[in-house]
Structure formats: C-alpha cells, structure tokens
Design an enzyme around this catalytic site. Structure first.
Site, PDB file in Angstrom:
ATOM      1  N   HIS A 154      -0.178  -5.688  -2.676  1.00  0.00           N
ATOM      2  CA  HIS A 154       0.195  -4.392  -2.103  1.00  0.00           C
ATOM      3  C   HIS A 154       1.227  -4.496  -0.976  1.00  0.00           C
ATOM      4  CE1 HIS A 154      -3.739  -2.398  -3.730  1.00  0.00           C
ATOM      5  NE2 HIS A 154      -3.113  -3.128  -4.642  1.00  0.00           N
ATOM      6  N   TYR A 178      -1.513  11.309   3.565  1.00  0.00           N
ATOM      7  CA  TYR A 178      -1.621  11.442   2.104  1.00  0.00           C
ATOM      8  C   TYR A 178      -2.954  10.936   1.545  1.00  0.00           C
ATOM      9  CZ  TYR A 178       2.781  13.574   2.396  1.00  0.00           C
ATOM     10  OH  TYR A 178       3.755  14.495   2.717  1.00  0.00           O
ATOM     11  N   TYR A 201     -12.046  -0.459  -9.528  1.00  0.00           N
ATOM     12  CA  TYR A 201     -11.854  -1.228 -10.757  1.00  0.00           C
ATOM     13  C   TYR A 201     -13.215  -1.599 -11.324  1.00  0.00           C
ATOM     14  CZ  TYR A 201      -6.991  -1.518  -9.377  1.00  0.00           C
ATOM     15  OH  TYR A 201      -5.703  -1.194  -9.025  1.00  0.00           O
TER      16      TYR A 201
END
Length: 354
Positions: free
Chosen positions: A131, A234, A245
């Site tokens: 990331h 956000y 996951y």
C-alpha cells in the site's frame, strides 16, 4: 455498482514494446519516445519503434519488495524547456520504508537523471511491503498531488492527521507547502495533507474541467472513485463497501457515517483498479470523448466509464487486455497507452478498429 453487460468492440491492443520488468508507469517524451518505470528499480527509454533502452543512470535506491519499488513518473508541464521530471517510489530508511517523491532533470541525451532531489517523504516509515499509493498529478496551478497508501498494517492511521498514511498530499514543485492547504496552521496535523481516510490510491487524473479524480483499492470489494475535496474524510477504515479478505466485516461493517464522504462510484466485487485517464481526444469517435478509462489488475481489462455532470452514468469493458493493466495514459497523439504488470510486461497502444 457493477459492470454493465456490454463490451465495446471498437478497440484493439497494439504492442509497442515487450520484455519490460513489471512496468508501473509511462510518460511521453516530446520526441515521440516513452519513459517507462520498472518496479524493481529502473527507468528506461522506449523508442517509438519499440526498442527498449538500457536503465537510466542516477535513479535512486528503492525498496523493491512486495508492492514497493520504482512506481510513478510524470513530466513537468515545463519539460520542453527544463527537462524536469517527477518520480515516486518506496524509499528505504530508518524504520522501514515509505513513499517518496523526487524531482530530477533528464539529461540531454536521456541517459541519466541529474540533480535528483527528494521533495517529499511520507512519514512515518514502517516495515511494510504494501500500500504505497504513488500516483502523481500536476494540477493546473502548478502544485503537485501525490497519493499515499496506509501501508495496510497501519490502516487506522488513515483517520488521524499526525501522519501521511492513507492521505492525499499537495505540495509545491520545490517541496514547499501551499499556504491554502486545508490543515496549514492546525495543531497536530501535517500541513501537506489535502484529504484523508484513503486506503491505497493507485489512480489519479485531472478531468477536462481540471477537477482531480482518484481511485483506490478496497479490501475484498469496495474499490472507490473519489473527487477529493480539501480537508474531507473519505472514511477508510471506518466505512467501506468491502470486507476482510476471506470474509467478515471490517470494524462495525458500516458503509456510511456522518462527516465521512461517500465514493462517487464503487466496485463490488473489486476489479483492483490501477491507472486512470480521461480521454480528451476524438481518436475513438465522439462517443468516447470525455470518458474515463481505468485499468483492472484483477480481471486484465480496460474499463470505460461514461461520465455526465460529475457522475459515472455507465461502465463497460472497453478492451480485454489479457494481462494486469497497471497504467493508463493518453498520449500526445490522442491515443490511450497501457503498461502491463508482468515479468515480461508490455507497453500497449490502444487503437480503434476500422
């Protein structure tokens, strides 16, 4: 929001070059050549006819592991006179690594980077291979936007302002902080931050009207497109349309909360988006002009999103590429170009079929 059950049949992939080592981004030199980054740590010039040149000298050391390495590259808007480029990459250092943004001058013979200077370094550095975000956009006012991932292991950091994890930052080309950034002067907030609550943004582009659009990877589902506004939150990891996951809700499993922005568009299941370009040319006919094109790493295709009044009104599959699409750019010739994230990656020109 899913893919419409339609597929554009008017585009085809034309391979310009092949044999690139996990290419991540492409930029266009004024002489018709291409500048391509390779994630393991090289930048190469690709000739118009497809010949791949040797690695450029002067490239900084990168932490090339997992998703990290040498990532985005863009030319300065004044490149024709100053030969300046910007590149971002995973920078090794005390504590691990983080995303860094550097500027450099491409030598006259395009064989090396000169006067390289790091103008921004994400804080703090952590021991993570995931990331990094790392898309660069020059806004019309000459400032730079840089997307930053939350490094996965530090996802809660996306909600706090004392770090750069999960943030969109805005800086000047010299690394300075614009005085009108939303958190300038706020105690406990880093002044480079433009917006926060992001996960891992690997797409950013200016719309024809100059508005910045970004997209980010959700976890399992919940990839998003956003129009980041200064100072806005956000939502990651508090709200998401994805799940852990292997299944299971994230946090409270909510998709909305007061004070947190909803995405403009989202995908369930994830397409793993990367690369993003608005088509401003009419090379593919009037129907595609103004459309947004996004690569899918997961499903190996190029997505076409029709946009009206700042909203996505229809999504179709523009082109089955067959490889992981990492970058999408419009070239000076008005055509779209892709790079594919493979061990023998390709630079692809998207051409209209007769």
């Amino acid at each position: 929001m899913g893919l419409a059950n339609a597929s554009a049949q008017s585009l085809k992939a034309e391979t310009v070059a092949t044999g690139l080592d996990h290419p991540w981004a492409v930029a266009f030199l004024p002489d018709g050549r291409f500048l391509v980054t390779e994630r393991p740590g090289a930048i190469r010039v690709v000739e118009a006819a497809g010949r791949i040149g040797p690695p450029l000298a002067g490239v900084p050391e990168v932490a090339a592991a997992g998703q990290g390495g040498l990532l985005d590259v863009v030319l300065d808007s004044g490149f024709a006179s100053n030969r300046q480029i910007f590149l971002c990459y995973s920078e090794p250092g005390a504590g691990g690594n983080s995303t860094a943004l550097a500027r450099a001058r491409l030598s006259a013979d395009a064989s090396r980077l000169e006067d390289l200077r790091v103008i921004f370094s994400q804080k703090p550095k952590v021991d993570s291979r995931q990331h990094f975000g790392c898309r660069i956009v020059e806004a019309r006012d000459g400032t730079l936007f840089l997307t930053l991932g939350e490094r996965n292991s530090r996802r809660a950091d996306a909600q706090t302002l004392d770090n750069h994890h999960g943030k969109l930052v805005r800086i000047g080309k010299d690394g300075s902080v614009p005085k009108d950034n939303p958190f300038v002067g706020r105690s406990g907030a880093l002044p480079e931050i433009w917006s926060y609550g992001h996960r891992n943004m690997q797409g950013a582009a200016l719309a024809p009207d100059g508005t910045l659009w970004t997209h980010e990877h959700g976890p399992q589902g919940g990839d998003e497109i956003n129009l980041p506004q200064p100072g806005h939150n956000y939502g990651w990891p508090v709200i998401t349309y994805g799940e852990n996951y292997g299944g299971g809700k994230i946090g409270d499993g909510i998709t909305a909360k007061e004070g947190m922005e909803q995405p403009l568009h989202y995908w369930v299941p994830s397409i793993a988006p990367s690369g993003m370009a608005f088509l401003t040319s009419d090379r593919y006919g009037p129907a595609m002009k103004g459309n947004l094109f996004i690569g899918s790493l997961k499903f190996d295709y190029l997505a076409r999103l029709e946009v009206a009044n700042g909203k996505v009104v229809r999504e179709t599959k523009a082109l089955e590429v067959g490889d992981r699409v990492r970058d999408v750019r419009q070239g000076p010739d008005g055509l779209l170009y892709l790079v594919t994230d493979e061990a023998r990656g390709k630079l692809i020109r998207v051409v209209p079929t007769p």
